[in-house]
Design a protein around this motif. Sequence first.
Motif, PDB file in Angstrom:
ATOM      1  N   ALA A 174      87.055  22.567 -62.356  1.00  0.00           N
ATOM      2  CA  ALA A 174      88.422  22.623 -61.826  1.00  0.00           C
ATOM      3  C   ALA A 174      89.408  22.085 -62.862  1.00  0.00           C
ATOM      4  O   ALA A 174      89.065  21.268 -63.722  1.00  0.00           O
ATOM      5  CB  ALA A 174      88.510  21.807 -60.546  1.00  0.00           C
ATOM      6  N   MET A 175      90.642  22.551 -62.782  1.00  0.00           N
ATOM      7  CA  MET A 175      91.709  22.028 -63.637  1.00  0.00           C
ATOM      8  C   MET A 175      92.389  20.860 -62.919  1.00  0.00           C
ATOM      9  O   MET A 175      92.417  20.824 -61.679  1.00  0.00           O
ATOM     10  CB  MET A 175      92.715  23.124 -63.954  1.00  0.00           C
ATOM     11  N   THR A 176      92.945  19.932 -63.697  1.00  0.00           N
ATOM     12  CA  THR A 176      93.590  18.758 -63.099  1.00  0.00           C
ATOM     13  C   THR A 176      94.894  18.433 -63.816  1.00  0.00           C
ATOM     14  O   THR A 176      95.026  18.653 -65.018  1.00  0.00           O
ATOM     15  CB  THR A 176      92.683  17.500 -63.172  1.00  0.00           C
ATOM     16  N   VAL A 177      95.841  17.933 -63.046  1.00  0.00           N
ATOM     17  CA  VAL A 177      97.077  17.337 -63.576  1.00  0.00           C
ATOM     18  C   VAL A 177      97.225  15.983 -62.891  1.00  0.00           C
ATOM     19  O   VAL A 177      97.361  15.933 -61.672  1.00  0.00           O
ATOM     20  CB  VAL A 177      98.318  18.213 -63.267  1.00  0.00           C
ATOM     21  N   PRO A 178      97.085  14.883 -63.675  1.00  0.00           N
ATOM     22  CA  PRO A 178      96.944  14.764 -65.124  1.00  0.00           C
ATOM     23  C   PRO A 178      95.547  15.201 -65.610  1.00  0.00           C
ATOM     24  O   PRO A 178      94.623  15.362 -64.830  1.00  0.00           O
ATOM     25  CB  PRO A 178      97.165  13.279 -65.390  1.00  0.00           C
ATOM     26  N   TYR A 179      95.441  15.321 -66.949  1.00  0.00           N
ATOM     27  CA  TYR A 179      94.194  15.758 -67.566  1.00  0.00           C
ATOM     28  C   TYR A 179      93.357  14.562 -68.028  1.00  0.00           C
ATOM     29  O   TYR A 179      92.145  14.552 -67.891  1.00  0.00           O
ATOM     30  CB  TYR A 179      94.525  16.651 -68.765  1.00  0.00           C
ATOM     31  N   ARG A 180      94.027  13.537 -68.560  1.00  0.00           N
ATOM     32  CA  ARG A 180      93.290  12.400 -69.143  1.00  0.00           C
ATOM     33  C   ARG A 180      94.197  11.167 -69.160  1.00  0.00           C
ATOM     34  O   ARG A 180      95.414  11.271 -69.219  1.00  0.00           O
ATOM     35  CB  ARG A 180      92.866  12.749 -70.564  1.00  0.00           C
ATOM     36  N   ALA A 181      93.583   9.985 -69.088  1.00  0.00           N
ATOM     37  CA  ALA A 181      94.312   8.718 -69.266  1.00  0.00           C
ATOM     38  C   ALA A 181      93.556   7.846 -70.257  1.00  0.00           C
ATOM     39  O   ALA A 181      92.316   7.783 -70.216  1.00  0.00           O
ATOM     40  CB  ALA A 181      94.470   7.991 -67.940  1.00  0.00           C
ATOM     41  N   THR A 182      94.280   7.184 -71.135  1.00  0.00           N
ATOM     42  CA  THR A 182      93.672   6.310 -72.139  1.00  0.00           C
ATOM     43  C   THR A 182      94.256   4.910 -72.008  1.00  0.00           C
ATOM     44  O   THR A 182      95.476   4.744 -71.925  1.00  0.00           O
ATOM     45  CB  THR A 182      93.928   6.837 -73.566  1.00  0.00           C
TER      46      THR A 182
END
Length: 688
Positions: A174-182
Amino acid sequence: MSSHRAFQLKLNPLTGNSEWIVIEDNDESFAQNFHKPFLATTSYLDMLNDSTRNAAFRHAIEKTISKPCHVLDIGAGTGLLSMMAARAMGDEGKVTACESYLPMVKLMKKVLRLNGMEGRVKIINKRSEELQVGLDMPSRAHVLVSEILDSELLGEGLIPTLQHAHDNLLVENAMTVPYRATIYGQLVESTFLWKLHDFHNNEATVSDSIRLTPPGLDSVLGIKRQQYAMHVNPLQEEITLLSEPFKIFEFDFWKRPESYGETELCVKATNDGRVHVVVSWWVLQLDQEGTIYYSTAPRWIRSPTITSPIGWCDHWKQCVWFVPGSGISILQGEEIRLLATHTETSFSYNFDTLVPTTKILNHRCMTGDFQLVLPPERAAIYADKEWRLSMLKAVQSMGKDRLLCLVVDDSAFLPLLVAKLSEASVMSLLPGLRERGLQYLQAVAHANGLSHSCIEVLEKNVQQLNMHDIHQKKVDLLIAEPFYVGHDGMLPWQNLRFWRDRTTLNDILSEDALTIPSKGILRACAMSLPDLWKSRCCLSSIEGFDHSVVNATLGACGHLPELEEGPCLPFFVWQCGEFDVLSETFDVMEFEFSKQICECHGKSQVKFTKRGVCHGFVLWIDWVMDLQNSIVISTGPDRKYWKQGVKLLGTPRTVDPQSLTSVQPCSAVVEACFSPLKGELKIILDFL
């Protein structure tokens, strides 16, 4: 008609009693009126006013959702992200919006109706973990949009929510928003931040005879080992950066996260100093390609990926992790090993040069594996020389002929101080600490030269106390700081619970009983608070969606229905972004604690001392500790350990002390009325 019923726990700050209030889903007027005090103190309004956040999510959603599909929005709030997703798909596709908080669900329905989106978004009033495909959702979703992030990133349950969604609610890949967190961090030296946690070493510099953490009992009192959300930008001038920023963890929203993780880092010192805290923040990558970012980094961080300026906001701050004790001494060029771990909801950090484990274990054994945990600001107050001296003078001013002292609040300091300085029998109520407070006093009494029996903790509420409980003696000294556990996030005048307690106990007080503090003075000043006002101002269109319907419920500033006012909210003013004092400090009213609690009214005219834009008035209470009015403990905006009450204007006003016109007023009248029933303070402002 079907109806839903929810229960809301409401605290009466003046009695300390909690009561459950019923919210009926099918009673529109009741629900709308009831929600206001709760929703007005949440961060929804602040988030919705964060234009950088809103634009970033819109761009990422429009980029990610390029064709009709099934979108799931978890923690939908007012439905902003759901409407963005529905608009991106046109007339086709479907959106399932999941929101567990009933008052917010009702608000979302109004927003969807206002924007003609009722038929485009299906609202489910459940936690996402309760959703079932085939019952709540017709099928698994192709795209997840969500904003369930706090300042620490994980505190709102991001990991378990993503785990359940990937296992049960989303299609594969699946696609996500947001994509990543650092997550990023930096080593920092700061005397102010050190004073918020290293109570034992700070108390060692105080010259009175009381030790709340006596030798050998260093850890009997302290703060919780966790990250604390805090704006560090105001401390920039008194902070020494001891390292470059370093990457700690990365979380990919598009795949199932692990519940636990750890990483070991080798961090090189860029300056000589003492590591007091790890400051951390996160950077959000909203799209898969890495072109849309949002960051909670402090102001001194410059990043090539963050092109748009991110202003002050209250809903996301930096985090500070306190290094135990007095910190770690480090030299420029020296390397230090940092072990970072995360659970499902939090982060923690350890250095390999800390106090030996055996010493920590000895502390735990000597205190019976017990620690009295306080908020950082309270720990700093207890070690503050000026505050301790004021309390010492206040108790000394009462004389030595008092026979029975009753400490009515949750003070850990006053029972020991009174017992040490007087011959009075000391009783303490500790309404919030209870058993923990008793354990603490027993642990430290002997080390302070006191017997275990010299302080008696009464395990009763104020309302239940009678002459039998105090051994048929009348109380001739009633004392408090005042400090009540659980009042950290409340308005200053809600500590007037002390006055209510004194009134309730009137029958067991002697005729010449002394009350400390003797009175409270409500004080105020006019301020320019552009960042705070912007975060609380009225909403109109957010990325093309009308949100005006939420303003009254969320306590926005300006354009409210007639006779409605924005709320007075508790803030550390020094944490509120840019601010400037525009008037002298003035007294609004006094509370006489020798008398029964009553309705109070005050009115003052104040002249502005500086030209500027006035966004509101800041109010606080100064506690007068003696009958001679010579010992005053201020909790004003220049004191970083106390929250003040902020009354924002509906419309900011340009003021000018030299002005002779009403367009730019040179003074204002502030009127206040205190209600003893609910602890509310009504404030009326008028510019002259």
